[in-house]
Motif scaffolding. Structure first.
Motif, short mmCIF file in Angstrom:
data_model
loop_
_atom_site.label_atom_id
_atom_site.label_comp_id
_atom_site.label_asym_id
_atom_site.label_seq_id
_atom_site.Cartn_x
_atom_site.Cartn_y
_atom_site.Cartn_z
N ASP A 74 -8.34 4.46 -1.89
CA ASP A 74 -9.02 5.58 -1.22
C ASP A 74 -8.57 6.88 -1.88
N TYR A 75 -9.49 7.86 -1.93
CA TYR A 75 -9.21 9.11 -2.64
C TYR A 75 -10.01 10.24 -2.00
N GLN A 76 -9.31 11.31 -1.64
CA GLN A 76 -9.98 12.51 -1.12
C GLN A 76 -9.57 13.69 -1.99
N ALA A 77 -10.51 14.22 -2.75
CA ALA A 77 -10.20 15.30 -3.68
C ALA A 77 -9.82 16.57 -2.95
N GLY A 78 -9.00 17.41 -3.63
CA GLY A 78 -8.62 18.69 -3.07
C GLY A 78 -9.76 19.69 -3.11
N ASP A 79 -9.60 20.80 -2.42
CA ASP A 79 -10.66 21.80 -2.36
C ASP A 79 -10.90 22.45 -3.72
N GLN A 80 -9.80 22.79 -4.43
CA GLN A 80 -9.93 23.43 -5.74
C GLN A 80 -9.24 22.62 -6.83
N ALA A 81 -8.13 21.99 -6.46
CA ALA A 81 -7.38 21.18 -7.42
C ALA A 81 -6.59 20.15 -6.63
N LYS A 123 -6.31 15.74 -1.45
CA LYS A 123 -5.91 15.83 -0.05
C LYS A 123 -5.16 14.56 0.36
N SER A 124 -5.63 13.42 -0.17
CA SER A 124 -4.96 12.16 0.12
C SER A 124 -5.38 11.12 -0.89
N TYR A 167 0.86 -1.18 0.00
CA TYR A 167 0.00 0.00 0.00
C TYR A 167 0.89 1.23 0.00
N LEU A 168 0.46 2.27 -0.69
CA LEU A 168 1.21 3.53 -0.72
C LEU A 168 0.21 4.67 -0.51
N GLU A 169 0.40 5.40 0.58
CA GLU A 169 -0.47 6.53 0.91
C GLU A 169 0.24 7.84 0.62
N ILE A 170 -0.52 8.80 0.11
CA ILE A 170 0.00 10.15 -0.11
C ILE A 170 -0.92 11.14 0.60
N HIS A 171 -0.34 12.06 1.36
CA HIS A 171 -1.11 13.07 2.08
C HIS A 171 -0.53 14.45 1.80
N ALA A 172 -1.39 15.38 1.42
CA ALA A 172 -0.95 16.76 1.19
C ALA A 172 -0.64 17.42 2.52
N GLY A 173 0.40 18.25 2.53
CA GLY A 173 0.74 18.99 3.73
C GLY A 173 -0.04 20.28 3.82
N ALA A 174 0.35 21.16 4.75
CA ALA A 174 -0.30 22.46 4.87
C ALA A 174 -0.01 23.28 3.62
N GLY A 175 -0.90 24.18 3.27
CA GLY A 175 -0.66 25.02 2.10
C GLY A 175 -1.78 24.97 1.09
#
Length: 375
Positions: free
Chosen positions: A165-172, A175-176, A127-135
């Motif tokens: 699993d997929y969490q879309a960003g607010d504008q582009a 998120k993860s 499994y490979l997870e990616i999480h966006a940081g602050a910003g």
């Protein structure tokens, strides 16, 4: 001897040294002798399961030791041939021998990587997870770029990739995202990517065209075998359901089928929304949780050996393992090994093997490199 030949010999010697170190050479030789003696004992086969385990270990050790010895022998023979050919002025023979030395160096490098992938779970899917940081949008866009980079790397190696699993960003961006990567040694290679990744570029979202720095984290853990029993108490779990998100279209769920599980004692959180069935998503999330707990135990074992523990850290400055600079110059630099690339477009298109190989080598040698980050 010509400089070209000496360079190949140096490469072979470096690979051989790492191969011997990864095998714990003297111990491996003693162990092979012990296994050979056990195989000769007819009572071994009274226990079929034990006999198979002994034979597997014997075959693995015999193959690794034999391959290492063969490379060392071929290197010596080819080096002698080059010296003789140079003394006799036989240029054709020199060229052929140097070509053979190059092929041997390539083979030694391949065997070195195989030896580095000898960990308990290295051969597993991952499994490979990616999480966006602050910003906000900047980091979320960077997280999506990373997700494409790892998909492309997996495709280059012939691995199969599934979105869990997929969490879309607010504008582009995102998120993860969590991917399941299936293929031989998928975890062994990808585990070196766990950490914070830093991007420096002229932001496409900044009307003033200013340079921005963004961070995203990557977390990698192996898919565990059914034979491995990981005990998880139901009372330790917090289970939430929610509506799956996605990029849009007919595949977006319209019911609360997505499942998020929090393991309260460890703080580990996993989620699955790949299936329309809540039951199946829960089963997938439970498998992911067990995999995360197993990976944490593997990390603790490595910590005992290495004398340190690299815990998951804050997604921000000072914690990055690699920097990707796109403007004003182009450079990708690994801050653990010092490996660099002046072709970030290639790296972001999945050309990660040199970085992974260096990080794997460092895990075996234990050598630390003093690397300064780029501005």
């Amino acid at each position: 001897m010509r400089a070209e030949a000496l360079q190949y010999i140096d490469r072979i010697d470096a690979a051989l040294a790492l191969l011997r170190q990864s095998l714990d050479w003297d111990r491996a030789l003693r162990r092979l002798d012990e296994l050979n003696a056990r195989v000769e004992d007819p009572t071994l086969w009274d226990n079929a399961k034990l006999a198979q385990e002994v034979m597997r270990e014997r075959t693995r050790l015999d193959s690794a030791i034999g391959a290492t010895r063969a490379i060392a022998s071929e290197k010596s023979d080819t080096a002698e041939l080059i010296e003789m050919a140079e003394a006799e002025g036989d240029e054709e023979m020199v060229s052929e021998a140097i070509a053979a030395l190059k092929a041997l160096a390539d083979r030694a490098d391949e065997d070195k990587i195989k030896a580095l992938l000898s960990g308990e779970a290295d051969g597993s899917d991952t499994y490979l997870e990616i999480h966006a940081g602050a910003g906000g949008t900047e980091s979320q866009d960077w997280a999506e770029i990373l997700s494409r980079m790892y998909r492309r790397w997996a495709e280059r190696r012939g691995y199969k990739v599934e979105l869990v699993d997929y969490q879309a960003g607010d504008q582009a961006g995102i998120k993860s995202a969590t991917f399941l990567i299936k293929g031989e040694n998928a975890y062994g290679y990808a585990k070196t990517e766990s950490g914070v990744h830093r991007l420096v570029r002229i932001s496409p979202y900044d009307s003033a065209a200013r340079r921005h720095t963004s961070f995203s984290s990557v977390w990698v853990y192996p898919v565990i075998d059914d034979d491995i029993d990981i005990e998880v108490k139901e009372s330790d779990l917090k289970i939430d359901t929610y509506r799956a998100s996605g990029a849009g279209g007919q595949h977006v769920n319209t019911t609360d089928s997505a499942v998020r599980i929090t393991h309260v004692p460890s703080g580990i959180i996993v989620a699955s929304q790949n299936d329309r069935s809540q039951h199946k998503n829960r089963a997938t999330a439970m498998n992911m949780l067990k995999a995360r707990l197993y990976e944490a135990e593997l990390a603790k074992r490595e910590a005992v050996t290495a004398g340190e523990y690299a815990a998951k850290t804050e997604i921000g400055w000072g914690h990055q393992i690699r920097s990707y600079v796109l403007q004003p110059y182009q450079l990708v630099k690994d801050l653990r090994t010092g490996v660099t690339s002046t072709a970030p477009d290639d790296v972001l298109d999945g050309a990660l093997d040199p970085f992974m190989a260096a990080a794997l080598s460092q895990k075996v040698t234990g050598e630390s490199v003093d690397v300064e980050d780029v501005d």
